[in-house]
Structure formats: structure tokens, C-alpha cells
Design a protein around this motif. Sequence first.
Motif, PDB file in Angstrom:
ATOM      1  N   UNK A  95       0.836  -1.192   0.000  1.00 49.12           N
ATOM      2  CA  UNK A  95       0.000   0.000   0.000  1.00 49.12           C
ATOM      3  C   UNK A  95       0.872   1.244   0.000  1.00 49.12           C
ATOM      4  N   UNK A  96       0.289   2.356  -0.439  1.00 56.32           N
ATOM      5  CA  UNK A  96       0.990   3.635  -0.376  1.00 56.32           C
ATOM      6  C   UNK A  96       0.868   4.219   1.025  1.00 56.32           C
ATOM      7  N   UNK A  97       1.926   4.870   1.525  1.00 58.64           N
ATOM      8  CA  UNK A  97       1.810   5.581   2.797  1.00 58.64           C
ATOM      9  C   UNK A  97       0.718   6.647   2.778  1.00 58.64           C
ATOM     10  N   UNK A  98       0.304   7.073   1.574  1.00 60.90           N
ATOM     11  CA  UNK A  98      -0.712   8.116   1.461  1.00 60.90           C
ATOM     12  C   UNK A  98      -2.118   7.552   1.258  1.00 60.90           C
ATOM     13  N   UNK A 146       4.775   7.670  -5.543  1.00 60.75           N
ATOM     14  CA  UNK A 146       6.173   7.923  -5.175  1.00 60.75           C
ATOM     15  C   UNK A 146       6.404   7.922  -3.671  1.00 60.75           C
ATOM     16  N   UNK A 147       5.341   8.009  -2.876  1.00 59.72           N
ATOM     17  CA  UNK A 147       5.506   8.014  -1.421  1.00 59.72           C
ATOM     18  C   UNK A 147       6.137   6.695  -0.982  1.00 59.72           C
ATOM     19  N   UNK A 148       7.153   6.809  -0.169  1.00 59.11           N
ATOM     20  CA  UNK A 148       7.938   5.646   0.231  1.00 59.11           C
ATOM     21  C   UNK A 148       9.400   5.818  -0.109  1.00 59.11           C
ATOM     22  N   UNK A 149       9.665   6.664  -1.116  1.00 52.77           N
ATOM     23  CA  UNK A 149      11.043   6.984  -1.514  1.00 52.77           C
ATOM     24  C   UNK A 149      11.876   5.711  -1.635  1.00 52.77           C
ATOM     25  N   UNK A 150      13.021   5.656  -0.971  1.00 51.29           N
ATOM     26  CA  UNK A 150      13.920   4.518  -1.156  1.00 51.29           C
ATOM     27  C   UNK A 150      13.363   3.222  -0.594  1.00 51.29           C
ATOM     28  N   UNK A 151      12.328   3.303   0.253  1.00 44.45           N
ATOM     29  CA  UNK A 151      11.755   2.069   0.799  1.00 44.45           C
ATOM     30  C   UNK A 151      10.861   1.346  -0.209  1.00 44.45           C
ATOM     31  N   UNK A 178      17.335   8.682  11.069  1.00 46.00           N
ATOM     32  CA  UNK A 178      16.191   7.945  10.536  1.00 46.00           C
ATOM     33  C   UNK A 178      15.922   8.320   9.085  1.00 46.00           C
ATOM     34  N   UNK A 179      16.059   9.603   8.768  1.00 43.87           N
ATOM     35  CA  UNK A 179      15.766  10.017   7.397  1.00 43.87           C
ATOM     36  C   UNK A 179      16.794   9.455   6.416  1.00 43.87           C
ATOM     37  N   UNK A 180      18.042   9.422   6.822  1.00 56.93           N
ATOM     38  CA  UNK A 180      19.053   8.804   5.974  1.00 56.93           C
ATOM     39  C   UNK A 180      18.761   7.317   5.766  1.00 56.93           C
ATOM     40  N   UNK A 181      18.411   6.637   6.855  1.00 59.71           N
ATOM     41  CA  UNK A 181      18.174   5.198   6.770  1.00 59.71           C
ATOM     42  C   UNK A 181      16.971   4.859   5.896  1.00 59.71           C
ATOM     43  N   UNK A 182      15.902   5.664   6.019  1.00 56.81           N
ATOM     44  CA  UNK A 182      14.650   5.263   5.377  1.00 56.81           C
ATOM     45  C   UNK A 182      14.350   6.042   4.097  1.00 56.81           C
TER      46      UNK A 182
END
Length: 567
Positions: A95-98, A146-151, A178-182
Motif C-alpha cells: 500500500x501507499x503511505x498516502x 512515489x511516497x515511500x522513496x527509497x523504501x 532515521x531520514x538517511x536510513x529510510x
Amino acid sequence: MQDLDVRAVDVAVNELVEGEKRWGATTLPQRRDLLLKTRDLTAKHAQEWVDAAVELKKLDPSSPLVGEEWLSGPYVLANSLTALAETIDRLSKGRSPLDGAKFHDVGNQVVVDVLPTSIYDDLLLSGFSAQVWLQRGVSRAAAKADAGLAQLTPSKTGGIGVVLGAGNIMSIAPLDVLYELFAHNRVVALKLNPITDLLFPVLNKVLAPFIEVGALRILKGGAEVGGALVNHELVDHVHMTGSALTHDAIVWGVGDEAATRKSAKDPKLTKPVTSELGGVSPTIVVPGEWSDADLKFQAEHVATQRLHNGGYNCVASQALIVSSDWKQKDAFLNELRKAIAAAPARTPYYPGSDSRVATAEKQYPHAEKLGPNGGRLLIADLKASSDEPALSGEYFAPVYGVVEIPGVGADFAVDATRTANEEFAGTLGVNIIADPSDISALGDAFDEMIEKLRYGTIAVNAWTGVGFLTPTASWGAFPGHTIDDVQSGIGVVHNAWLMDRIERTVVRGPFRPSPRSVLKGEKSISPKPPWFVDNATAATTGRRLTAFAGDHNPLRLPAIFASALRG
């Protein structure tokens, strides 16, 4: 000792090379579990965290000011871990985070509601809201996709990132990690600011799940350690929080070297850099007819925007924009003087604070000296010009200025917007204070004001710091800066729904605290916010809110409300 610290850089970076492989093999459900374990550890070690922050900031442990350390430390981290875990959980289920988010259109821009997101937000932040504005051209469908970026592709890692931690707000470093990791799927070498070395033991405990999986290493040390990290051949990216001067020293060097490199467009540091660098944040007061209680409350609000954390915030308001034609201008400024003078005394813990105040005194010898030992400056007659030192550079100290411009109504809104955009250095945050009836009267002119202000966070009847505390909001400068004109920085952080191509966050709050808000028809039952510097129960409320953020046990709510109402 310094040699040992620098050698530790090689050890940490080489361990992260192996850790990146393990991170890439860590599934989304496993990543969600790491986040929730870290949230549990944040709650478990919250008192130790706050005790360390109180010691390094030289606060009285019994002072209500300790509430600042609860709210801007373990509370915001625990909430962010929960929000990010929910995002990862949705992604793991395809699912999308949005999914379920509320979308709006403002002109040709898509806007996403990010506060409130739950019944608990409605209760604990009654009357507060926040929206993330996406960049022009991003559709709703693209935003969700696109929500989720690198995840969205968790096995595709992004190398090793360095985070140069901030020295003022204790949650900045772990939130940036956290932002770098995710968001970027990079493993992280976090170098603490030496000011925060007392946090080293507790941050290792709190962030242990990511350390154990090999995705994080935390280091201490001074400039040599930082230099060894950012220039290490195995490091792919650098993120920093600090000043534009520090950024330029890292990227371009200092003195003649920096000037030569800038003119040749030949940076000393060639790897990508993102940053959050502060600026001169304005507060715009829209003229209206206010009661005496309104004048007093909003003066306390502005004093908080300057003096929270002693004035050592990247988004601290540094100057007021007020109408010279406002009939209540003098009455408001008198209340502001009282509020600045009466704010609780504290030790100027941040290095260089006294010298920066002394510099402001030399620049403005007529400045009013307020508060304990006259250590807070008010400069009441700044020109609306970028030539003013108080508008061209961040003092990062308890110094506050007042800019008067003519006009009322729409004319004032237009000129205040132009002044904030063109005469103030930086684009991190801007505050607007306006009676709801005046907002309604301005109509489209107020909407245009919001649309045209070029700031990463805009707060209406709230402090931009509320945006920092909102995990699903973005935090960072208005987009468009470059390394040779960095201003308030490049990129965003926080953004727990991992949205792409963000332009700004807009936060709104109640003009009055309860019960006056209710009596005047505002949809808010919030009392005086716990982040106000004169809130009498801020420490108790902050501690109780942190415990709730750790487990979301609704049985904790009555005690939170009882404390908040006494503030």
C-alpha cells in the motif's frame, strides 16, 4: 586521544560497509520492528536522555523549562518512530503511505493533510493542523505512487551517509539518522556535536536496534573527526545541521581558499551534501483589533518563538514585522517587552552566545537590555533592509528586532510578504499572527500571502516549531538553494510518510487559548501550549506526553489534560 578518535572513523566506516549488506537484506517487516523496538527504548531511557540534556544545558532540574527537553527530545522521536513504522507497515503490505490521506488543491499545487492524523492528535493538539504542499506539477496519483522513496526498493541501498549532529535540539541527530536510513536507504555514521557528548551513552541505548543490525555507528570528537568522516573515500553523502558558515567551511574551505574555490566552482567537498542551516526567521503580525488578553498572549507567543531553548534554535524568530499604522502597535510592543523580560532565567549554554549578544550591542548601541542581567536585547527600530545586520545574519542568541512597515489590510499583507522574502536571510520558517476575523476579511489576500512566502515552514497562529514536532510534516528550507548559495539548506527531513518533491509545510493553530478560543468561536480546546517558555507545568506535561508517545495508552490522557490545563 584525537588520533584514536580519527582512527575510530576508519573502523566505523568499514563496519558500515558490511552493515550495508545486512541493511539491504533486512525486510520491510523487520525494519518496522526495528522502529518499534527503538520507540520502546526511547520511552524506557527517556528520563536518562532528559537528565543528560538538563546537565549539558545547565538547567535547574526542577524548572518548568525542562519540559522543552521532553518535548524536543524523546517525545518527538517516539512519535516519529511510530509514524515511520506505520509507513513501513503499509509499504510491506503493498500500500501507499498516502492511502487514506486527505488531498486538496491550492492553485495548481497538490496539498496533503498531515495533522491531525488520529483521534489522539484531535485531543492533544486540538485546533492545530498541518499540510504539506507538494511542488507544482506533482499530481495526486504521482504523490501516492512515489511516497515511500527509497523504501519502495529496500534491497537497493544508497551507500554510507554521514550525519553531522546538531548541538542545540537533542532529537535532531537521531531524526536525521532515521531520514538517511529510510528516505535514502543509506547506512549512517553519526558524528555528535561535541556539545552533546553527554548524550552519547543514552543515544547508543536508544538506537541500539540499528547499531546491532550494522546500519548505524555513533562517534564523538571534534573537527578532525568530522573532517575525516566527510572526506572518507567510502562515504557517499553528507547531511549536516548547523550554520551556513559551517556548511561553507566544510564544502568550500575557509578564507582565501574558499573564495578561490567558489569563484572557480571547485568545491573542496565533492560528494553530495544536504543540510538544515537556520536563518533569520520573521514573525508577521497582521494588524487588527485585539483584546488586552490577546495582546498579552500573543506577546508571550512571540517571546517563546525567540527564547525557547534560550534562543538557540535554527528557526527561532529573530525579528517582528509589524504595521506602523496599527493602532495597537505600541501596546503590543510593550507587552512583548514584558514577556521577554519575564521569561525564566537560564544559563547561556551554547558556545559563543555572549559574544554574539555583545556583537549585537555594538551594532545597535541603543538596543534595550531586558531580562536577567539585561542579557536579552530588543532592537525596536530596524529598517526593512537586508543591509541591517539583524536581518542579514542569524545571531543564534537572545536578540530580537522589530521592523515597522506602513499599511493595513491587503496592502500590509503584500508588503510584509515582500519584506520577509527579500530582506530576511534564509528560508527555513516564517510565523504569521492574525485574528481569525482579520484572516476572513483579507480573504484571497491572505491566501496569496501564504502562497507567495518562500519558506519551508509557514506557521499561522502557531510557532514553526510545531512543524518540527509533527512527524508527518516536512522540515527544511524552501527548495532551490545550491551549495554556493545555501542559505537555509538543501533538502528536507522528518516527512514520515516519505513523500517526494515537497515544497513546504503550512501549520495552523488557534489564535487564543481555551476557554477564550471556545467563547470566540474557534474550534479548539487547547490551553496555553506546553512549549511556551512561561508554561508553569511544561515539565510535567512533557514527561507525561512522552510516556504516552511510547505506548499510546489512553489511560494516560486524563493526567496529561490535568497538567496541561494548569499550565
